[in-house]
Motif scaffolding. Structure first.
Motif, PDB file in Angstrom:
ATOM      1  N   GLY A 205       6.297  27.272  61.798  1.00  0.00           N
ATOM      2  CA  GLY A 205       5.165  28.106  62.178  1.00  0.00           C
ATOM      3  C   GLY A 205       4.169  28.298  61.066  1.00  0.00           C
ATOM      4  O   GLY A 205       4.355  27.827  59.943  1.00  0.00           O
ATOM      5  N   SER A 206       3.109  29.020  61.400  1.00  0.00           N
ATOM      6  CA  SER A 206       2.041  29.269  60.449  1.00  0.00           C
ATOM      7  C   SER A 206       1.603  30.724  60.554  1.00  0.00           C
ATOM      8  O   SER A 206       0.833  31.084  61.436  1.00  0.00           O
ATOM      9  N   GLY A 207       2.148  31.571  59.682  1.00  0.00           N
ATOM     10  CA  GLY A 207       1.699  32.956  59.607  1.00  0.00           C
ATOM     11  C   GLY A 207       2.180  33.866  60.705  1.00  0.00           C
ATOM     12  O   GLY A 207       1.752  35.015  60.792  1.00  0.00           O
ATOM     13  N   ASP A 208       3.094  33.413  61.579  1.00  0.00           N
ATOM     14  CA  ASP A 208       3.577  34.281  62.651  1.00  0.00           C
ATOM     15  C   ASP A 208       4.684  35.183  62.130  1.00  0.00           C
ATOM     16  O   ASP A 208       5.250  34.969  61.060  1.00  0.00           O
ATOM     17  N   ALA A 209       5.019  36.183  62.924  1.00  0.00           N
ATOM     18  CA  ALA A 209       5.987  37.190  62.483  1.00  0.00           C
ATOM     19  C   ALA A 209       7.366  36.588  62.249  1.00  0.00           C
ATOM     20  O   ALA A 209       8.097  37.020  61.356  1.00  0.00           O
ATOM     21  N   PHE A 210       7.715  35.583  63.039  1.00  0.00           N
ATOM     22  CA  PHE A 210       9.053  35.018  62.917  1.00  0.00           C
ATOM     23  C   PHE A 210       9.234  34.304  61.578  1.00  0.00           C
ATOM     24  O   PHE A 210      10.144  34.622  60.815  1.00  0.00           O
ATOM     25  N   THR A 211       8.361  33.348  61.291  1.00  0.00           N
ATOM     26  CA  THR A 211       8.525  32.614  60.030  1.00  0.00           C
ATOM     27  C   THR A 211       8.227  33.513  58.833  1.00  0.00           C
ATOM     28  O   THR A 211       8.865  33.380  57.781  1.00  0.00           O
ATOM     29  N   ARG A 212       7.278  34.452  58.978  1.00  0.00           N
ATOM     30  CA  ARG A 212       6.948  35.360  57.880  1.00  0.00           C
ATOM     31  C   ARG A 212       8.119  36.276  57.543  1.00  0.00           C
ATOM     32  O   ARG A 212       8.386  36.571  56.377  1.00  0.00           O
ATOM     33  N   GLY A 213       8.852  36.715  58.563  1.00  0.00           N
ATOM     34  CA  GLY A 213       9.941  37.646  58.332  1.00  0.00           C
ATOM     35  C   GLY A 213      11.279  36.999  58.057  1.00  0.00           C
ATOM     36  O   GLY A 213      12.194  37.652  57.547  1.00  0.00           O
ATOM     37  N   THR A 214      11.422  35.715  58.397  1.00  0.00           N
ATOM     38  CA  THR A 214      12.722  35.058  58.296  1.00  0.00           C
ATOM     39  C   THR A 214      13.210  34.946  56.854  1.00  0.00           C
ATOM     40  O   THR A 214      14.371  35.252  56.549  1.00  0.00           O
ATOM     41  N   VAL A 215      12.348  34.520  55.937  1.00  0.00           N
ATOM     42  CA  VAL A 215      12.793  34.263  54.566  1.00  0.00           C
ATOM     43  C   VAL A 215      13.316  35.526  53.885  1.00  0.00           C
ATOM     44  O   VAL A 215      14.450  35.526  53.370  1.00  0.00           O
ATOM     45  N   PRO A 216      12.560  36.640  53.853  1.00  0.00           N
ATOM     46  CA  PRO A 216      13.108  37.836  53.195  1.00  0.00           C
ATOM     47  C   PRO A 216      14.355  38.374  53.886  1.00  0.00           C
ATOM     48  O   PRO A 216      15.260  38.884  53.221  1.00  0.00           O
ATOM     49  N   CYS A 217      14.427  38.246  55.205  1.00  0.00           N
ATOM     50  CA  CYS A 217      15.605  38.733  55.931  1.00  0.00           C
ATOM     51  C   CYS A 217      16.839  37.917  55.553  1.00  0.00           C
ATOM     52  O   CYS A 217      17.897  38.481  55.241  1.00  0.00           O
ATOM     53  N   LEU A 218      16.729  36.606  55.562  1.00  0.00           N
ATOM     54  CA  LEU A 218      17.855  35.758  55.198  1.00  0.00           C
ATOM     55  C   LEU A 218      18.261  35.988  53.746  1.00  0.00           C
ATOM     56  O   LEU A 218      19.454  36.006  53.415  1.00  0.00           O
ATOM     57  N   HIS A 219      17.266  36.184  52.900  1.00  0.00           N
ATOM     58  CA  HIS A 219      17.545  36.427  51.487  1.00  0.00           C
ATOM     59  C   HIS A 219      18.317  37.738  51.301  1.00  0.00           C
ATOM     60  O   HIS A 219      19.305  37.792  50.553  1.00  0.00           O
ATOM     61  N   ARG A 220      17.875  38.800  51.997  1.00  0.00           N
ATOM     62  CA  ARG A 220      18.530  40.101  51.868  1.00  0.00           C
ATOM     63  C   ARG A 220      19.997  40.047  52.291  1.00  0.00           C
ATOM     64  O   ARG A 220      20.839  40.759  51.748  1.00  0.00           O
ATOM     65  N   HIS A 221      20.286  39.190  53.262  1.00  0.00           N
ATOM     66  CA  HIS A 221      21.643  39.151  53.798  1.00  0.00           C
ATOM     67  C   HIS A 221      22.475  38.000  53.227  1.00  0.00           C
ATOM     68  O   HIS A 221      23.594  37.752  53.703  1.00  0.00           O
ATOM     69  N   GLY A 222      21.946  37.328  52.234  1.00  0.00           N
ATOM     70  CA  GLY A 222      22.706  36.279  51.565  1.00  0.00           C
ATOM     71  C   GLY A 222      23.044  35.104  52.457  1.00  0.00           C
ATOM     72  O   GLY A 222      24.096  34.467  52.298  1.00  0.00           O
ATOM     73  N   ILE A 223      22.157  34.794  53.395  1.00  0.00           N
ATOM     74  CA  ILE A 223      22.393  33.701  54.339  1.00  0.00           C
ATOM     75  C   ILE A 223      21.765  32.423  53.789  1.00  0.00           C
ATOM     76  O   ILE A 223      20.569  32.418  53.447  1.00  0.00           O
ATOM     77  N   PRO A 224      22.512  31.339  53.663  1.00  0.00           N
ATOM     78  CA  PRO A 224      21.980  30.097  53.086  1.00  0.00           C
ATOM     79  C   PRO A 224      20.768  29.585  53.861  1.00  0.00           C
ATOM     80  O   PRO A 224      20.801  29.490  55.096  1.00  0.00           O
ATOM     81  N   HIS A 225      19.699  29.291  53.136  1.00  0.00           N
ATOM     82  CA  HIS A 225      18.486  28.788  53.780  1.00  0.00           C
ATOM     83  C   HIS A 225      17.636  28.044  52.757  1.00  0.00           C
ATOM     84  O   HIS A 225      17.835  28.193  51.549  1.00  0.00           O
ATOM     85  N   ARG A 226      16.703  27.266  53.278  1.00  0.00           N
ATOM     86  CA  ARG A 226      15.765  26.540  52.423  1.00  0.00           C
ATOM     87  C   ARG A 226      14.358  26.702  52.977  1.00  0.00           C
ATOM     88  O   ARG A 226      14.155  26.646  54.191  1.00  0.00           O
ATOM     89  N   VAL A 227      13.402  26.901  52.079  1.00  0.00           N
ATOM     90  CA  VAL A 227      11.988  26.921  52.447  1.00  0.00           C
ATOM     91  C   VAL A 227      11.401  25.575  52.022  1.00  0.00           C
ATOM     92  O   VAL A 227      11.464  25.212  50.846  1.00  0.00           O
ATOM     93  N   LEU A 228      10.846  24.850  52.976  1.00  0.00           N
ATOM     94  CA  LEU A 228      10.425  23.475  52.741  1.00  0.00           C
ATOM     95  C   LEU A 228       8.939  23.307  53.040  1.00  0.00           C
ATOM     96  O   LEU A 228       8.372  24.018  53.864  1.00  0.00           O
ATOM     97  N   ASP A 229       8.335  22.351  52.355  1.00  0.00           N
ATOM     98  CA  ASP A 229       6.937  22.045  52.648  1.00  0.00           C
ATOM     99  C   ASP A 229       6.870  20.798  53.544  1.00  0.00           C
ATOM    100  O   ASP A 229       7.890  20.201  53.909  1.00  0.00           O
ATOM    101  N   TYR A 230       5.654  20.417  53.880  1.00  0.00           N
ATOM    102  CA  TYR A 230       5.435  19.308  54.816  1.00  0.00           C
ATOM    103  C   TYR A 230       6.107  18.025  54.332  1.00  0.00           C
ATOM    104  O   TYR A 230       6.774  17.325  55.122  1.00  0.00           O
ATOM    105  N   HIS A 231       5.957  17.719  53.062  1.00  0.00           N
ATOM    106  CA  HIS A 231       6.492  16.452  52.548  1.00  0.00           C
ATOM    107  C   HIS A 231       8.018  16.457  52.570  1.00  0.00           C
ATOM    108  O   HIS A 231       8.649  15.433  52.894  1.00  0.00           O
ATOM    109  N   GLN A 232       8.630  17.581  52.258  1.00  0.00           N
ATOM    110  CA  GLN A 232      10.089  17.665  52.304  1.00  0.00           C
ATOM    111  C   GLN A 232      10.613  17.538  53.728  1.00  0.00           C
ATOM    112  O   GLN A 232      11.638  16.883  53.971  1.00  0.00           O
ATOM    113  N   ILE A 233       9.879  18.150  54.662  1.00  0.00           N
ATOM    114  CA  ILE A 233      10.278  18.045  56.066  1.00  0.00           C
ATOM    115  C   ILE A 233      10.173  16.610  56.557  1.00  0.00           C
ATOM    116  O   ILE A 233      11.051  16.114  57.277  1.00  0.00           O
ATOM    117  N   LYS A 234       9.127  15.913  56.152  1.00  0.00           N
ATOM    118  CA  LYS A 234       8.957  14.519  56.589  1.00  0.00           C
ATOM    119  C   LYS A 234      10.056  13.636  56.015  1.00  0.00           C
ATOM    120  O   LYS A 234      10.442  12.632  56.635  1.00  0.00           O
TER     121      LYS A 234
END
Length: 381
Positions: free
Chosen positions: A93-122
């Motif tokens: 997504g781009s600036g929506d509540a879901f993607t905006r809120g997902t990273v800090p929420c996962l971080h707070r709860h110690g849930i494994p995750h990665r934030v990726l850019d366009y090139h990494q996704i490709k």
């Protein structure tokens, strides 16, 4: 006439989970289902559902999902069936509540995750195409639930714990009182408490109990798209995914080729409003047209016509939060409704909470978000 401790009406995933929890605690429990099992008329059928801990700004669901995962593992052990497959889930997504809120929420709860850019996704998933300014969050803990196996496992394990399941028996009336009467198409039962998990039929049954909630029933087109190259979107190569504001501000979700060989499930999280008893009359051609354009734009390695179209129903609450509460007038009538297309994954915790309400125990979670009272201004109580 023998009196049950609890009768659960509706043997979808929420009702089956609740009945299982009750029987496991030694309660004399009856589970009623209006259709012969298994069936595809409600909201719990089909082979897979997405499960995840990523929930954007709705952190209370992330907390519930942290308990749901080990409870699914318990059901796997008890049933001897594999129910969960880990694939990861990509939030797009781009600036929506879901993607905006997902990273800090996962971080707070110690849930494994990665934030990726366009090139990494490709590099990871060259078979998809999204704008370069999008945010991509990969919830590594996520995956798919084998929905039909989960439902069957709850029902079979419920019976093994001493529960009684009767299908093809439609509930016609609920008669309130110190003990509750339940009149069906073929029997009349009595129970100390009743739990109503009737899915889309909440819009028809609850008004008989002087309770009209602001629920709407949507027909969802479950669409499967054929791979141009076989195996390209297999569960070992491609995650589940979710884009919150994908088509006209409605979400799109998808899962890898798992249910049907060579077919990928990608669906719009919306559809026409329907009567649950005549859902097949609805025109969903506009959904398919919008999804064909979405697939052509973002999934160039899939055929742009759906190979299979199936049907499911969502029972939507206005805020998309669940309804888990006692009837405002009768404390021994418990209601689980409005799961809004995201309740399946949390069913183990929902079953636990509805069981606590039915047994007059203090709920394990803060129930404020799930109370009927929040609709006081537009619900007829």
């Amino acid at each position: 006439m023998a009196i049950y401790d609890v009768i659960v009406v509706g043997a979808g995933i929420e009702g089956s989970s609740t009945a299982y929890q009750l029987a496991k605690q030694g309660k004399r429990t009856l589970l009623l289902e209006q259709f012969p099992l298994p069936h595809s008329r409600g909201s719990s059928h089909g082979q897979t559902r997405i499960t995840r801990k990523a929930y954007g700004e709705l952190e209370y669901y992330t907390v519930m999902m942290k308990e749901a995962f080990p409870l699914w593992e318990t059901l796997e052990r008890e049933s001897g069936r594999k129910i969960f497959r880990k694939t990861g889930m990509l939030a797009v997504g781009s600036g929506d509540a879901f993607t905006r809120g997902t990273v800090p929420c996962l971080h707070r709860h110690g849930i494994p995750h990665r934030v990726l850019d366009y090139h990494q996704i490709k590099q990871l998933y060259p078979m998809i195409e999204y704008p370069r300014d999008y945010t991509f969050v990969l919830d590594d803990s996520a995956g798919i639930l084998m929905a039909d196996k989960a439902l069957l496992s709850y029902q079979e394990t419920f019976r093994r714990f001493g529960g009684e399941l009767r299908d093809g028996e439609k509930v016609l009336d609920i008669i309130p009182g110190d003990t509750v009467g339940v009149r069906t198409s073929s029997h009349h039962y009595r129970t100390h408490s009743v739990v109503l998990t009737v899915g889309a039929w909440a819009t028809k049954l609850l008004p008989k109990l002087q309770l009209t909630l602001p629920l709407k029933v949507l027909r969802i087109s479950v669409l499967y798209w054929r791979e141009k190259v076989a195996g390209r979107y297999g569960a070992d190569k491609f995650p589940t995914f979710y884009e919150m504001k994908a088509v006209d501000n409605y979400a799109v979700f998808g899962s890898p080729s798992e249910e049907y060989p060579g077919l990928v499930k990608i669906c719009l999280h919306w559809g026409p409003e329907v009567d649950p008893d005549s859902r097949d009359k609805a025109d969903d051609s506009w959904v398919i047209d919008k999804m064909k354009r979405y697939i052509a734009r973002h999934f160039p390695e899939l055929e742009a016509e759906p190979a299979i179209a199936e049907t499911c129903m969502y029972t939507m609450s206005p805020d998309t939060d669940f309804i888990l509460d006692r009837h405002p007038s009768w404390r021994n009538i418990i209601i689980g409704a409005g799961f809004s297309g995201h309740g399946f994954k949390i069913a183990p915790v929902v079953g636990k909470l509805l069981t606590e309400l039915a047994l007059n125990k203090s709920p394990s979670y803060d129930m404020t978000k799930f109370r009927i009272q929040r609709f006081q201004h537009n619900a007829k109580l």
